[in-house]
Design a protein around this motif. Sequence first.
Motif, PDB file in Angstrom:
ATOM      1  N   ARG A   1       0.831  -1.210   0.000  1.00 39.45           N
ATOM      2  CA  ARG A   1       0.000   0.000   0.000  1.00 39.45           C
ATOM      3  C   ARG A   1       0.866   1.260   0.000  1.00 39.45           C
ATOM      4  N   SER A   2       1.985   1.216   0.688  1.00 39.64           N
ATOM      5  CA  SER A   2       2.896   2.368   0.699  1.00 39.64           C
ATOM      6  C   SER A   2       3.446   2.641  -0.687  1.00 39.64           C
ATOM      7  N   PHE A   3       3.852   1.590  -1.387  1.00 40.75           N
ATOM      8  CA  PHE A   3       4.351   1.767  -2.750  1.00 40.75           C
ATOM      9  C   PHE A   3       3.254   2.317  -3.662  1.00 40.75           C
ATOM     10  N   GLU A   4       2.040   1.825  -3.498  1.00 39.83           N
ATOM     11  CA  GLU A   4       0.928   2.332  -4.302  1.00 39.83           C
ATOM     12  C   GLU A   4       0.655   3.803  -4.005  1.00 39.83           C
ATOM     13  N   SER A   5       0.773   4.172  -2.750  1.00 39.18           N
ATOM     14  CA  SER A   5       0.579   5.563  -2.362  1.00 39.18           C
ATOM     15  C   SER A   5       1.660   6.460  -2.967  1.00 39.18           C
ATOM     16  N   ILE A   6       2.881   5.991  -2.970  1.00 37.43           N
ATOM     17  CA  ILE A   6       3.975   6.743  -3.583  1.00 37.43           C
ATOM     18  C   ILE A   6       3.687   6.952  -5.063  1.00 37.43           C
ATOM     19  N   ASP A   7       3.221   5.882  -5.724  1.00 35.48           N
ATOM     20  CA  ASP A   7       2.903   5.987  -7.150  1.00 35.48           C
ATOM     21  C   ASP A   7       1.803   7.011  -7.387  1.00 35.48           C
ATOM     22  N   ARG A   8       0.740   6.976  -6.572  1.00 35.42           N
ATOM     23  CA  ARG A   8      -0.354   7.948  -6.723  1.00 35.42           C
ATOM     24  C   ARG A   8       0.144   9.368  -6.494  1.00 35.42           C
ATOM     25  N   SER A   9       0.995   9.550  -5.499  1.00 39.43           N
ATOM     26  CA  SER A   9       1.534  10.884  -5.206  1.00 39.43           C
ATOM     27  C   SER A   9       2.373  11.405  -6.357  1.00 39.43           C
ATOM     28  N   LYS A  10       3.184  10.533  -6.923  1.00 41.61           N
ATOM     29  CA  LYS A  10       4.006  10.945  -8.061  1.00 41.61           C
ATOM     30  C   LYS A  10       3.133  11.353  -9.236  1.00 41.61           C
ATOM     31  N   LYS A  11       2.087  10.589  -9.480  1.00 46.77           N
ATOM     32  CA  LYS A  11       1.194  10.914 -10.593  1.00 46.77           C
ATOM     33  C   LYS A  11       0.476  12.234 -10.335  1.00 46.77           C
ATOM     34  N   ALA A  12       0.042  12.455  -9.103  1.00 51.73           N
ATOM     35  CA  ALA A  12      -0.685  13.677  -8.762  1.00 51.73           C
ATOM     36  C   ALA A  12       0.188  14.918  -8.859  1.00 51.73           C
ATOM     37  N   THR A  13       1.484  14.753  -8.610  1.00 54.58           N
ATOM     38  CA  THR A  13       2.385  15.904  -8.651  1.00 54.58           C
ATOM     39  C   THR A  13       3.169  15.996  -9.950  1.00 54.58           C
ATOM     40  N   GLY A  14       2.907  15.050 -10.867  1.00 52.15           N
ATOM     41  CA  GLY A  14       3.606  15.070 -12.138  1.00 52.15           C
ATOM     42  C   GLY A  14       5.040  14.604 -12.076  1.00 52.15           C
ATOM     43  N   LEU A  15       5.380  13.852 -11.060  1.00 53.39           N
ATOM     44  CA  LEU A  15       6.759  13.379 -10.913  1.00 53.39           C
ATOM     45  C   LEU A  15       7.009  12.038 -11.590  1.00 53.39           C
ATOM     46  N   THR A  16       6.031  11.509 -12.304  1.00 53.78           N
ATOM     47  CA  THR A  16       6.182  10.185 -12.914  1.00 53.78           C
ATOM     48  C   THR A  16       7.249  10.183 -13.998  1.00 53.78           C
ATOM     49  N   SER A  17       7.573  11.327 -14.554  1.00 51.83           N
ATOM     50  CA  SER A  17       8.589  11.359 -15.605  1.00 51.83           C
ATOM     51  C   SER A  17       9.996  11.241 -15.029  1.00 51.83           C
ATOM     52  N   LEU A  18      10.134  11.415 -13.723  1.00 58.49           N
ATOM     53  CA  LEU A  18      11.429  11.277 -13.096  1.00 58.49           C
ATOM     54  C   LEU A  18      11.707   9.805 -12.838  1.00 58.49           C
ATOM     55  N   SER A  19      12.867   9.362 -13.196  1.00 64.28           N
ATOM     56  CA  SER A  19      13.191   7.962 -12.953  1.00 64.28           C
ATOM     57  C   SER A  19      14.182   7.871 -11.810  1.00 64.28           C
TER      58      SER A  19
END
Length: 65
Positions: A46-64
């Motif tokens: 659940r923590s990893f899923e939350s991190i993923d949602r947070s990254k998507k919400a803040t637009g950080l998904t493009s950062l690797s």
Amino acid sequence: MGGELDSALRFRNYAEELRMIAADRTSAENRETLLKVAEDYDRIARSFESIDRSKKATGLTSLSR
């Protein structure tokens, strides 16, 4: 799938494996210990899923990594 979601899936799989192992245990103490660890793995997932949602919400998904 992103790194966080891959990790979440891996930990969910670990949890499921532990639940299957726990089901075969005759010792209540061993069974309970395995089930508690499985719940910890679910919590990690659940923590990893939350991190993923947070990254998507803040637009950080493009950062690797």
